[in-house]
Design a protein around this motif. Structure first.
Motif, PDB file in Angstrom:
ATOM      1  N   LEU A   1      11.233  16.345  -7.677  1.00  0.00           N
ATOM      2  CA  LEU A   1      10.973  15.203  -8.550  1.00  0.00           C
ATOM      3  C   LEU A   1      11.967  14.078  -8.286  1.00  0.00           C
ATOM      4  CD1 LEU A   1       9.300  14.082 -10.860  1.00  0.00           C
ATOM      5  CD2 LEU A   1      10.850  15.177 -12.471  1.00  0.00           C
ATOM      6  N   VAL A   2      13.234  14.414  -8.110  1.00  0.00           N
ATOM      7  CA  VAL A   2      14.245  13.388  -7.802  1.00  0.00           C
ATOM      8  C   VAL A   2      13.933  12.713  -6.470  1.00  0.00           C
ATOM      9  CG1 VAL A   2      16.677  13.047  -7.230  1.00  0.00           C
ATOM     10  CG2 VAL A   2      16.055  14.444  -9.191  1.00  0.00           C
ATOM     11  N   ALA A   3      13.500  13.513  -5.474  1.00  0.00           N
ATOM     12  CA  ALA A   3      13.171  12.943  -4.170  1.00  0.00           C
ATOM     13  C   ALA A   3      11.977  11.999  -4.268  1.00  0.00           C
ATOM     14  CB  ALA A   3      12.885  14.064  -3.175  1.00  0.00           C
ATOM     15  N   ALA A   4      10.967  12.364  -5.062  1.00  0.00           N
ATOM     16  CA  ALA A   4       9.799  11.499  -5.222  1.00  0.00           C
ATOM     17  C   ALA A   4      10.167  10.194  -5.906  1.00  0.00           C
ATOM     18  CB  ALA A   4       8.721  12.236  -6.027  1.00  0.00           C
ATOM     19  N   ARG A   5      11.022  10.273  -6.901  1.00  0.00           N
ATOM     20  CA  ARG A   5      11.460   9.042  -7.568  1.00  0.00           C
ATOM     21  C   ARG A   5      12.263   8.152  -6.628  1.00  0.00           C
ATOM     22  NH1 ARG A   5      13.271  11.996 -13.233  1.00  0.00           N
ATOM     23  NH2 ARG A   5      11.205  12.004 -14.214  1.00  0.00           N
ATOM     24  N   ALA A   6      13.077   8.767  -5.772  1.00  0.00           N
ATOM     25  CA  ALA A   6      13.845   7.982  -4.809  1.00  0.00           C
ATOM     26  C   ALA A   6      12.918   7.289  -3.814  1.00  0.00           C
ATOM     27  CB  ALA A   6      14.842   8.887  -4.082  1.00  0.00           C
ATOM     28  N   LEU A   7      11.889   7.989  -3.335  1.00  0.00           N
ATOM     29  CA  LEU A   7      10.929   7.373  -2.415  1.00  0.00           C
ATOM     30  C   LEU A   7      10.176   6.232  -3.085  1.00  0.00           C
ATOM     31  CD1 LEU A   7       9.460  10.533  -0.612  1.00  0.00           C
ATOM     32  CD2 LEU A   7      11.012   8.814   0.338  1.00  0.00           C
ATOM     33  N   ASP A   8       9.866   6.392  -4.349  1.00  0.00           N
ATOM     34  CA  ASP A   8       9.189   5.328  -5.089  1.00  0.00           C
ATOM     35  C   ASP A   8      10.058   4.082  -5.177  1.00  0.00           C
ATOM     36  OD1 ASP A   8       7.363   3.957  -6.623  1.00  0.00           O
ATOM     37  OD2 ASP A   8       7.989   4.876  -8.504  1.00  0.00           O
ATOM     38  N   ARG A   9      11.353   4.303  -5.475  1.00  0.00           N
ATOM     39  CA  ARG A   9      12.252   3.145  -5.553  1.00  0.00           C
ATOM     40  C   ARG A   9      12.443   2.484  -4.183  1.00  0.00           C
ATOM     41  NH1 ARG A   9      15.014   6.628  -9.252  1.00  0.00           N
ATOM     42  NH2 ARG A   9      16.343   7.382  -7.573  1.00  0.00           N
TER      43      ARG A   9
ATOM     44  N   ALA B   1       2.238   9.308  -6.074  1.00  0.00           N
ATOM     45  CA  ALA B   1       2.813  10.642  -5.855  1.00  0.00           C
ATOM     46  C   ALA B   1       3.857  10.968  -6.913  1.00  0.00           C
ATOM     47  CB  ALA B   1       3.421  10.716  -4.457  1.00  0.00           C
ATOM     48  N   ARG B   2       4.661   9.967  -7.275  1.00  0.00           N
ATOM     49  CA  ARG B   2       5.671  10.190  -8.315  1.00  0.00           C
ATOM     50  C   ARG B   2       5.018  10.536  -9.644  1.00  0.00           C
ATOM     51  NH1 ARG B   2       6.920   7.120 -12.250  1.00  0.00           N
ATOM     52  NH2 ARG B   2       5.960   5.275 -11.299  1.00  0.00           N
ATOM     53  N   ARG B   3       3.967   9.817 -10.013  1.00  0.00           N
ATOM     54  CA  ARG B   3       3.294  10.085 -11.290  1.00  0.00           C
ATOM     55  C   ARG B   3       2.685  11.490 -11.309  1.00  0.00           C
ATOM     56  NH1 ARG B   3       1.925   4.470 -10.806  1.00  0.00           N
ATOM     57  NH2 ARG B   3       0.026   5.016  -9.648  1.00  0.00           N
ATOM     58  N   ARG B   4       2.108  11.927 -10.182  1.00  0.00           N
ATOM     59  CA  ARG B   4       1.525  13.270 -10.137  1.00  0.00           C
ATOM     60  C   ARG B   4       2.607  14.345 -10.277  1.00  0.00           C
ATOM     61  NH1 ARG B   4      -1.372  11.219  -5.693  1.00  0.00           N
ATOM     62  NH2 ARG B   4      -0.109  12.526  -4.304  1.00  0.00           N
ATOM     63  N   LEU B   5       3.756  14.136  -9.607  1.00  0.00           N
ATOM     64  CA  LEU B   5       4.836  15.116  -9.706  1.00  0.00           C
ATOM     65  C   LEU B   5       5.428  15.147 -11.115  1.00  0.00           C
ATOM     66  CD1 LEU B   5       6.709  14.731  -6.305  1.00  0.00           C
ATOM     67  CD2 LEU B   5       5.333  16.646  -7.083  1.00  0.00           C
ATOM     68  N   GLU B   6       5.558  13.987 -11.751  1.00  0.00           N
ATOM     69  CA  GLU B   6       6.076  13.954 -13.118  1.00  0.00           C
ATOM     70  C   GLU B   6       5.135  14.687 -14.065  1.00  0.00           C
ATOM     71  OE1 GLU B   6       8.694   9.809 -13.178  1.00  0.00           O
ATOM     72  OE2 GLU B   6       6.609   9.799 -13.832  1.00  0.00           O
TER      73      GLU B   6
ATOM     74  N   ALA C   1       0.835  -1.203   0.000  1.00  0.00           N
ATOM     75  CA  ALA C   1       0.000   0.000   0.000  1.00  0.00           C
ATOM     76  C   ALA C   1       0.873   1.256   0.000  1.00  0.00           C
ATOM     77  CB  ALA C   1      -0.923  -0.012   1.222  1.00  0.00           C
ATOM     78  N   GLN C   2       1.962   1.238   0.778  1.00  0.00           N
ATOM     79  CA  GLN C   2       2.864   2.390   0.793  1.00  0.00           C
ATOM     80  C   GLN C   2       3.538   2.581  -0.560  1.00  0.00           C
ATOM     81  OE1 GLN C   2       5.445   1.396   4.039  1.00  0.00           O
ATOM     82  NE2 GLN C   2       3.985   2.039   5.624  1.00  0.00           N
ATOM     83  N   ALA C   3       3.893   1.467  -1.206  1.00  0.00           N
ATOM     84  CA  ALA C   3       4.521   1.562  -2.524  1.00  0.00           C
ATOM     85  C   ALA C   3       3.550   2.118  -3.557  1.00  0.00           C
ATOM     86  CB  ALA C   3       5.030   0.189  -2.960  1.00  0.00           C
ATOM     87  N   ALA C   4       2.289   1.711  -3.472  1.00  0.00           N
ATOM     88  CA  ALA C   4       1.291   2.247  -4.412  1.00  0.00           C
ATOM     89  C   ALA C   4       1.109   3.743  -4.210  1.00  0.00           C
ATOM     90  CB  ALA C   4      -0.032   1.512  -4.227  1.00  0.00           C
ATOM     91  N   SER C   5       1.120   4.193  -2.944  1.00  0.00           N
ATOM     92  CA  SER C   5       0.983   5.622  -2.663  1.00  0.00           C
ATOM     93  C   SER C   5       2.189   6.399  -3.189  1.00  0.00           C
ATOM     94  CB  SER C   5       0.839   5.838  -1.160  1.00  0.00           C
ATOM     95  OG  SER C   5       0.773   7.214  -0.851  1.00  0.00           O
ATOM     96  N   ALA C   6       3.410   5.842  -2.996  1.00  0.00           N
ATOM     97  CA  ALA C   6       4.618   6.517  -3.481  1.00  0.00           C
ATOM     98  C   ALA C   6       4.635   6.586  -5.001  1.00  0.00           C
ATOM     99  CB  ALA C   6       5.859   5.790  -2.968  1.00  0.00           C
TER     100      ALA C   6
END
Length: 381
Positions: free
Chosen positions: A150-158, A132-137, A124-129
């Motif tokens: 944007l770099v921080a959001a991608r890092a959180l997603d990974r 968030a990454r898709r919205r920021l992109e 669930a946390q990964a889906a939320s991250a």
């Protein structure tokens, strides 16, 4: 007695010879004009980079360990083999028959249930991250989000995706323990792959007895490949998260990258020349990962610290460092004249001129050593 005509002619001849010799000596000793190659100061793009050695690493490495003491059957996999999530990697036979009791069964089943719940939570946390990454992109395409966010959001997603894989591995390990206590178990424990990836190392090969926790295999995920640069601390302080970088010297074409993280800890290391240096680890994310690049490969990392579109540049060989500062030499009315200039950054081939020269002015490309002020000269074509 008056001189005879022959004596006067002899005297005149010697005077003429002496005059010719004096004229020749004066011509030989008279300073000649020297030819010089000139170079022009021009406005151009200035890129300042810092480079140092680095190595690649797979950020997500999943060890496969023995959950209990037993006899490890021969592992057929080799380093470099690709495995799929859930694929059986190794099998373990118990040393002796395990007594069956309700308490052991309940504990093993409870651990599996807990691992399943932890997996659902991180999913669930990964889906939320990821959302968030898709919205920021999407916002970044309209210039509404900074590159750093944007770099921080991608890092959180990974990181969230990596947490999911870790939870899956924990669930697989919990399920493997059930095979030790369930009444209908055949006694052999199968150890599956937690993720899809490649075998990095095989620690054991032939059939043998292993103790609990013994490392059997290491599985890496190629998609998580990154570069760890080992930079001097005085260079690392110039870097920013999200800065443009590139990877060279790995055996292929230049690879675009970005600064993902700058570690705050500097370490004292000794160079190949025996010089003590403070080094800082800088993590670079690759925009594309070539299949030939693997874990632990040596590379050369370049990080951009400055980009100036219209800097006034001059080749570094046209500049001379003196006690009073930097100096260049110009040709004015056939004479060499020195001029002090203020310089800025250098890209290794050219140096920025902050003051003292204007665009289009020409200076000596290779000024010789010594005092050149007032020397006669001309331009070499």
């Amino acid at each position: 007695m008056p001189s005879s005509p022959s004596r006067r002619r002899t005297r005149l001849a010697w005077l003429l010879v002496a005059g010719v010799l004096l004229a020749a000596a004066a011509a030989a000793l008279w300073p000649r004009a020297r030819g010089f190659e000139l170079v022009e100061a021009r406005n151009a793009l200035l890129l300042i980079e810092r480079s140092d050695r680095g190595t690649t690493r797979m950020r997500e490495i999943h060890p496969l360990t023995a959950p209990a003491a037993g006899v490890l059957e021969r592992i057929e996999l080799e380093a470099g083999d690709r495995v799929e999530a859930g694929q059986i990697l190794a099998r373990l036979r118990p040393l002796v028959s395990t007594p069956l009791d309700a308490r052991s069964t309940a504990e093993a089943q409870a651990a599996a249930v807990q691992a399943e719940a932890a997996l659902r939570q991180v999913q669930a946390q990964a889906a939320s991250a990821a959302d968030a990454r898709r919205r920021l992109e999407a916002s970044a395409t309209r210039g509404l989000v900074s590159e750093r966010d944007l770099v921080a959001a991608r890092a959180l997603d990974r990181e969230a995706s990596a947490a999911v894989e870790v939870a899956r591995a924990a669930l697989a390990q919990a399920r493997s323990r059930i095979a030790l206590v369930l009444p209908d178990a055949r006694g052999r424990i199968e150890l599956p792959a937690a993720v899809t990836g490649v075998v990095l190392r095989r620690l054991l090969q032939g059939e043998q007895v292993v103790e609990p926790g013994r490392l059997l295999l290491e599985i890496g995920t190629p998609d998580s490949l990154e570069v760890v640069g080992d930079f001097l601390s005085q260079d690392a302080v110039l870097f920013k998260v999200g800065a443009v970088a590139r990877i060279e010297g790995w055996g292929g074409a230049s690879l675009p990258a970005r600064v993902e993280r700058i570690e705050p800890l500097g370490e004292l290391k000794v160079s190949a020349l025996g010089v003590e240096e403070q080094r800082v680890r800088v993590i670079l994310s690759l925009e594309q990962i070539p299949p030939a690049l693997g874990h632990g490969y040596q590379v050369e990392a370049f990080v951009r610290v400055r980009e100036q579109a219209d800097a006034l540049l001059l080749p570094i060989e046209a500049l001379r460092r003196e006690d009073s500062g930097w100096k260049v030499w110009t040709l004015q009315d056939g004479r060499v004249r020195g001029r002090s200039v203020e310089v800025g950054d250098s890209d290794g081939r050219r140096r920025e001129i902050l003051s003292g020269l204007s665009p289009g002015e020409q200076v000596l490309a290779f000024p010789p050593p010594g005092d050149l002020e007032g020397l006669r000269g001309y331009r070499l074509d």
